[in-house]
Design an enzyme around this catalytic site. Structure first.
Site, PDB file in Angstrom:
ATOM      1  N   ARG A  88      31.633  51.581 -17.645  1.00 43.46           N
ATOM      2  CA  ARG A  88      30.618  51.750 -16.615  1.00 43.46           C
ATOM      3  C   ARG A  88      30.545  53.233 -16.249  1.00 43.46           C
ATOM      4  O   ARG A  88      31.562  53.848 -15.923  1.00 43.46           O
ATOM      5  CB  ARG A  88      31.005  50.943 -15.385  1.00 43.46           C
ATOM      6  CG  ARG A  88      30.002  51.102 -14.303  1.00 43.46           C
ATOM      7  CD  ARG A  88      30.440  50.450 -13.040  1.00 43.46           C
ATOM      8  NE  ARG A  88      29.306  50.353 -12.154  1.00 43.46           N
ATOM      9  CZ  ARG A  88      29.307  49.660 -11.048  1.00 43.46           C
ATOM     10  NH1 ARG A  88      30.369  48.987 -10.698  1.00 43.46           N
ATOM     11  NH2 ARG A  88      28.257  49.651 -10.282  1.00 43.46           N
TER      12      ARG A  88
ATOM     13  N   ASN B 216      35.915  49.934 -15.744  1.00 46.91           N
ATOM     14  CA  ASN B 216      35.170  50.539 -14.628  1.00 46.91           C
ATOM     15  C   ASN B 216      36.161  51.426 -13.862  1.00 46.91           C
ATOM     16  O   ASN B 216      36.978  50.923 -13.098  1.00 46.91           O
ATOM     17  CB  ASN B 216      34.612  49.412 -13.747  1.00 46.91           C
ATOM     18  CG  ASN B 216      33.810  49.933 -12.572  1.00 46.91           C
ATOM     19  OD1 ASN B 216      33.689  51.147 -12.376  1.00 46.91           O
ATOM     20  ND2 ASN B 216      33.276  49.030 -11.779  1.00 46.91           N
TER      21      ASN B 216
ATOM     22  N   GLU C   1      28.258  42.218 -13.251  1.00 46.68           N
ATOM     23  CA  GLU C   1      28.004  43.506 -13.899  1.00 46.68           C
ATOM     24  C   GLU C   1      28.824  43.647 -15.182  1.00 46.68           C
ATOM     25  O   GLU C   1      28.362  44.230 -16.159  1.00 46.68           O
ATOM     26  CB  GLU C   1      28.326  44.644 -12.923  1.00 46.68           C
ATOM     27  CG  GLU C   1      27.286  44.757 -11.814  1.00 46.68           C
ATOM     28  CD  GLU C   1      27.766  45.528 -10.604  1.00 46.68           C
ATOM     29  OE1 GLU C   1      28.519  44.947  -9.797  1.00 46.68           O
ATOM     30  OE2 GLU C   1      27.398  46.699 -10.469  1.00 46.68           O
TER      31      GLU C   1
ATOM     32  N   ARG D 209      27.256  53.520   5.192  1.00 41.38           N
ATOM     33  CA  ARG D 209      26.242  54.557   4.903  1.00 41.38           C
ATOM     34  C   ARG D 209      24.993  54.331   5.753  1.00 41.38           C
ATOM     35  O   ARG D 209      24.597  53.188   5.965  1.00 41.38           O
ATOM     36  CB  ARG D 209      25.851  54.503   3.420  1.00 41.38           C
ATOM     37  CG  ARG D 209      26.978  54.864   2.499  1.00 41.38           C
ATOM     38  CD  ARG D 209      26.595  54.680   1.045  1.00 41.38           C
ATOM     39  NE  ARG D 209      27.629  53.944   0.334  1.00 41.38           N
ATOM     40  CZ  ARG D 209      27.480  53.359  -0.844  1.00 41.38           C
ATOM     41  NH1 ARG D 209      26.335  53.426  -1.468  1.00 41.38           N
ATOM     42  NH2 ARG D 209      28.477  52.705  -1.396  1.00 41.38           N
TER      43      ARG D 209
ATOM     44  N   HIS E 168      23.163  50.691  -8.826  1.00 39.39           N
ATOM     45  CA  HIS E 168      23.380  49.235  -8.969  1.00 39.39           C
ATOM     46  C   HIS E 168      22.495  48.669 -10.086  1.00 39.39           C
ATOM     47  O   HIS E 168      22.186  47.465 -10.087  1.00 39.39           O
ATOM     48  CB  HIS E 168      23.019  48.455  -7.682  1.00 39.39           C
ATOM     49  CG  HIS E 168      23.878  48.731  -6.493  1.00 39.39           C
ATOM     50  ND1 HIS E 168      23.361  48.818  -5.215  1.00 39.39           N
ATOM     51  CD2 HIS E 168      25.213  48.925  -6.378  1.00 39.39           C
ATOM     52  CE1 HIS E 168      24.335  49.054  -4.361  1.00 39.39           C
ATOM     53  NE2 HIS E 168      25.475  49.129  -5.043  1.00 39.39           N
TER      54      HIS E 168
END
Ligand code: AMP
Length: 403
Positions: free
Chosen positions: A92, A7, A385, A242, A181
């Protein structure tokens, strides 16, 4: 098959080695400060728990990956004898656009496609491409698979993904909702069905990935029908830094008054907003909780707003799916913050959602946290993940290469 999962970020890289025969994690690690002074690799041999750290210059992603490969074959802290034991590498990739609806073996054409999608994910796809190229150079005979964060959401119907903008922005610039996600939502949705001994195809599931970045997804009969993130991971919930959904005209209003460029506006919405912006304290919920306990009203407000937004999406998705059977909490906040889970699920009895406060007092492990009389099952499932990426890698190598 043993799988290396990579990743890549712009200056960091996470990796894991998994033995997919039994889905056992063998090693994991992190390279930080790639291309910056003080590059460092931190590696853990999972079987013994032994940690190894090495500070050495790593100018490029290729040098970083070379360090990872030498760490995993090292006679002391390594976990394999030879690189040929790695059957495939799973990468990823943040953005697969509309083109990639599932994971794929990386051919030159697929890699070109990922590069083309860099326009939609300028911060995320280019480092993934660097990581893929570096691995291809260092392991030329090992198959590589790209696992896209957007792919799981590609089942959304157009009414969920088309924005009410002039339609040509969709056709010309691919401006639509993609969702992110995906690997995490997919993992916890599968796992929820497994834990309950039911089929995903028979369930209405709402998955709440609440971390520094946060999104909620509605999955009906095994297909994503809506998700809260959109064209970029900025849309939807209030997050650590955010802003999530806001009236779009706010930003031109502020830009005019503060003389801000579009880059500065982007920076404010992505890095200076969210619970950090509201509280003025931190993006980390642990800090907010401390401050809230000490009576800090803006920290308390930030947490209430965060919870309000999650509840808003849960309610919307119950309406869209005409019900819900299972709600899953995952990621940093979802897995650890039982107070936040409690606020989110408070007073939803009318919708059949009722937490058991004792069961909910749990962190970081799989648990049923709803009360026995709750019509809707509420689960805590730590996300994984990397395991999902490794599973997809094995699947694609078998389907496409027959290995
Ligand atoms: P993630 O992006 O999934 O790694 O989540 C990171 C965020 O999870 C942190 O910024 C914290 O806000 C939150 N978090 C992690 N541990 C805890 C905890 N024990 N209690 C509350 N929040 C936590």
């Amino acid at each position: 098959m043993k799988v290396l999962v990579i990743n890549c970020g712009s200056s960091s890289l996470k990796y894991q080695v998994l033995d997919m025969n039994g889905e056992k994690l063998m090693a994991k690690g992190l390279v930080e400060r790639i291309g910056i002074d003080g590059s460092v690799i931190t590696h853990t041999k999972v079987i013994t728990g032994e940690k190894w750290k090495n500070e050495t210059p790593m100018e490029t992603h290729k040098e970083a990956i070379a360090q990872v490969l030498s760490a995993i074959v090292d006679p002391d802290h390594g976990v394999i004898d030879d690189m040929s034991e790695i059957g495939a590498v799973g990468h990823r990739v943040a953005h697969g656009g509309e083109k990639y609806k599932h994971s794929l073996v990386i051919t030159p054409k697929v890699l070109e496609g990922i590069e083309e999608l860099s326009a939609l994910a300028p911060l995320h796809n280019p480092p993934a491409v660097l990581g893929i190229r570096a691995c291809q150079e260092l392991m030329p005979d090992t198959p590589m698979v790209a696992v896209f964060d957007t792919a799981y959401h590609q089942t959304m119907p157009p009414e969920s993904y088309i924005y009410a903008l002039p339609y040509e922005y969709y056709t010309k610039y691919h401006v639509r909702r993609y969702g992110f996600h995906g690997t995490s939502h997919k993992y916890v949705a599968h796992r929820a069905a497994e834990i309950l001994g039911l089929k995903e195809e028979d369930l209405k599931i709402i998955t709440c990935h609440l971390g520094n970045g946060a999104s909620v997804t509605a999955i009906k009969n095994g297909r994503v029908i809506d998700t809260s993130m959109g064209f970029t991971p900025l849309e939807g919930l209030v997050m650590g830094t955010r802003c999530g959904d806001i009236d779009p005209s706010i930003m031109t209003y502020i830009a005019d008054r503060e003389h801000l460029s579009s880059a500065e506006i982007n920076e404010i919405m992505n890095k200076k907003s969210g619970v950090l912006g509201i509280s003025g304290i931190s993006s980390d919920f642990r800090d907010l909780e401390e401050a809230a306990k000490d009576g800090n009203e803006r920290a308390q407000l930030a947490m209430r707003i965060f919870a309000h937004r999650v509840r808003f999406f849960i309610g919307a998705y119950i309406a869209e799916m005409n019900g819900v059977d299972v709600i899953v909490f995952t990621a940093g906040v979802g897995e650890n913050d039982f107070g936040m889970r409690d606020i989110i699920c408070d007073n939803l009895d009318n919708l059949g959602i009722h937490l058991d406060l004792i069961r909910n007092n749990v962190r970081g492990k799989e648990a049923l946290i709803s009360a026995d009389d709750s019509k809707v099952k509420v689960l805590l499932i730590p996300t994984n993940e990397e395991l999902m990426i490794a599973r997809d890698t094995v699947w694609r190598v078998s389907v496409e290469l027959g290995k």
